[in-house]
Design an enzyme around this catalytic site. Structure first.
Site, mmCIF file in Angstrom:
data_model
loop_
_atom_site.group_PDB
_atom_site.id
_atom_site.type_symbol
_atom_site.label_atom_id
_atom_site.label_comp_id
_atom_site.label_asym_id
_atom_site.label_seq_id
_atom_site.Cartn_x
_atom_site.Cartn_y
_atom_site.Cartn_z
ATOM 1 C CE LYS A 19 41.953 34.970 44.022
ATOM 2 N NZ LYS A 19 42.091 35.453 42.637
ATOM 3 N NE ARG A 94 35.571 35.368 38.086
ATOM 4 C CZ ARG A 94 36.542 36.267 38.158
ATOM 5 N NH1 ARG A 94 37.781 35.914 37.991
ATOM 6 N NH2 ARG A 94 36.279 37.522 38.392
ATOM 7 N NE ARG A 133 41.372 43.527 52.719
ATOM 8 C CZ ARG A 133 41.388 42.708 51.666
ATOM 9 N NH1 ARG A 133 42.392 41.891 51.464
ATOM 10 N NH2 ARG A 133 40.368 42.685 50.834
ATOM 11 N NE ARG A 166 39.358 46.659 48.827
ATOM 12 C CZ ARG A 166 39.870 45.553 48.295
ATOM 13 N NH1 ARG A 166 41.173 45.383 48.267
ATOM 14 N NH2 ARG A 166 39.091 44.615 47.796
ATOM 15 N NE ARG A 177 35.031 41.406 47.144
ATOM 16 C CZ ARG A 177 35.996 41.829 47.949
ATOM 17 N NH1 ARG A 177 35.736 42.615 48.973
ATOM 18 N NH2 ARG A 177 37.235 41.453 47.762
HETATM 19 P P1 AMP Z 1 38.565 40.064 38.903
HETATM 20 O O1 AMP Z 1 39.557 41.174 39.085
HETATM 21 O O2 AMP Z 1 39.201 38.730 38.689
HETATM 22 O O3 AMP Z 1 37.516 40.045 39.989
HETATM 23 O O4 AMP Z 1 37.772 40.393 37.541
HETATM 24 C C1 AMP Z 1 37.098 41.613 37.324
HETATM 25 C C2 AMP Z 1 35.998 41.429 36.283
HETATM 26 O O5 AMP Z 1 36.552 40.990 35.029
HETATM 27 C C3 AMP Z 1 34.968 40.368 36.632
HETATM 28 O O6 AMP Z 1 33.943 40.872 37.456
HETATM 29 C C4 AMP Z 1 34.446 39.975 35.256
HETATM 30 O O7 AMP Z 1 33.556 40.955 34.752
HETATM 31 C C5 AMP Z 1 35.709 40.033 34.412
HETATM 32 N N1 AMP Z 1 36.405 38.725 34.409
HETATM 33 C C6 AMP Z 1 37.622 38.426 34.950
HETATM 34 N N2 AMP Z 1 37.945 37.129 34.754
HETATM 35 C C7 AMP Z 1 36.903 36.585 34.084
HETATM 36 C C8 AMP Z 1 36.618 35.280 33.592
HETATM 37 N N3 AMP Z 1 37.466 34.253 33.766
HETATM 38 N N4 AMP Z 1 35.439 35.097 32.937
HETATM 39 C C9 AMP Z 1 34.582 36.107 32.734
HETATM 40 N N5 AMP Z 1 34.781 37.353 33.192
HETATM 41 C C10 AMP Z 1 35.927 37.612 33.849
#
Ligand code: AMP
Length: 221
Positions: A19, A94, A133, A166, A177
């Protein structure tokens, strides 16, 4: 989609589907802003803004930040001048309420989501990909022991540092995940399928091939 139309795009995909790589290619090719809610929360946290401090409480526990906070942030970002011809949303929506809110925000501007890019692959394949990876902890370069090996085994080509697996790519964390993604995101894919805007891509094809297919779908610039 015809050329010069707005490109209001969402990208989704399980971890290790590429992604990040495809997002970079898309925003570069189409000159779109890359709106990643995760990145926005991380930078707000770093700057210790009230929003960052609030979001940080949830992020530290791996929980979703409440919808009202997240939706407000996205609404403000989408109203900026650089989003007027389109945007690439990454990590948002999300949840279904976030998707509904996004629809309402865009409708107020007379706009809508034009494509939802979904990168897909079997869990087994993703697990195999991630097990291979390796990253450089110093410069961030990424390698694959399957098809992008460093020149000297175990050593980063760029900076000579020892490359590592990682922490969150270890099989136990990776499965968590992956499961999380499957549970939370599938309803969203179905939601957008009903809107007729979903395009699915085989994430295991080469970077170039996936990107070429994405371009065919969203149209040339
Ligand atoms: P990511 O880098 O997209 O995995 O986001 C890191 C963290 O930010 C997530 O674990 C959430 O705590 C918060 N977060 C990111 N996008 C959202 C979203 N659309 N809704 C709620 N929390 C978010």
């Amino acid at each position: 989609m015809a050329q010069n139309e707005e490109k209001n795009i969402i990208i989704m995909g399980p971890p290790a589907a590429g992604k990040g790589t495809q997002s970079e290619l898309i925003v570069k090719a189409y000159g779109l802003p890359h709106i990643s809610t995760g990145d926005m929360f991380r930078s707000a946290l770093k700057e210790q803004t009230p929003l960052g401090i609030e979001a940080g409480k949830y992020m530290a526990e791996g929980k979703l930040v409440p919808d009202e906070v997240t939706i407000g942030l996205v609404e403000e970002r989408l109203s900026k001048e650089d989003c007027k011809n389109g945007f690439l949303l990454d990590g948002f929506p999300r949840t279904i309420p976030q998707a509904e809110a996004l629809k309402a925000i865009l409708a107020k501007m007379g706009r809508k989501i034009t494509s939802v890019i979904v990168l897909e692959a079997d869990d087994e394949e993703l697990i195999a990909r991630i097990a291979a990876r390796r990253v450089c902890p110093k410069c961030g370069a990424s390698y694959s022991l399957r098809n992008r090996k460093p020149k000297v085994e175990g050593i980063c080509d760029n900076c000579g540092e020892e490359i590592i697996l990682r922490q969150d790519d270890r099989p136990e964390s990776f499965k968590v995940r992956l499961d999380d993604y499957r549970k939370k995101t599938l309803p969203l894919v179905d939601y957008y399928k009903k809107e007729g805007v979903v395009k699915e891509f085989d994430a295991l094809e080469s970077i170039e091939s996936v990107f070429a297919q994405i371009q065919e779908t969203i149209g040339l610039r």
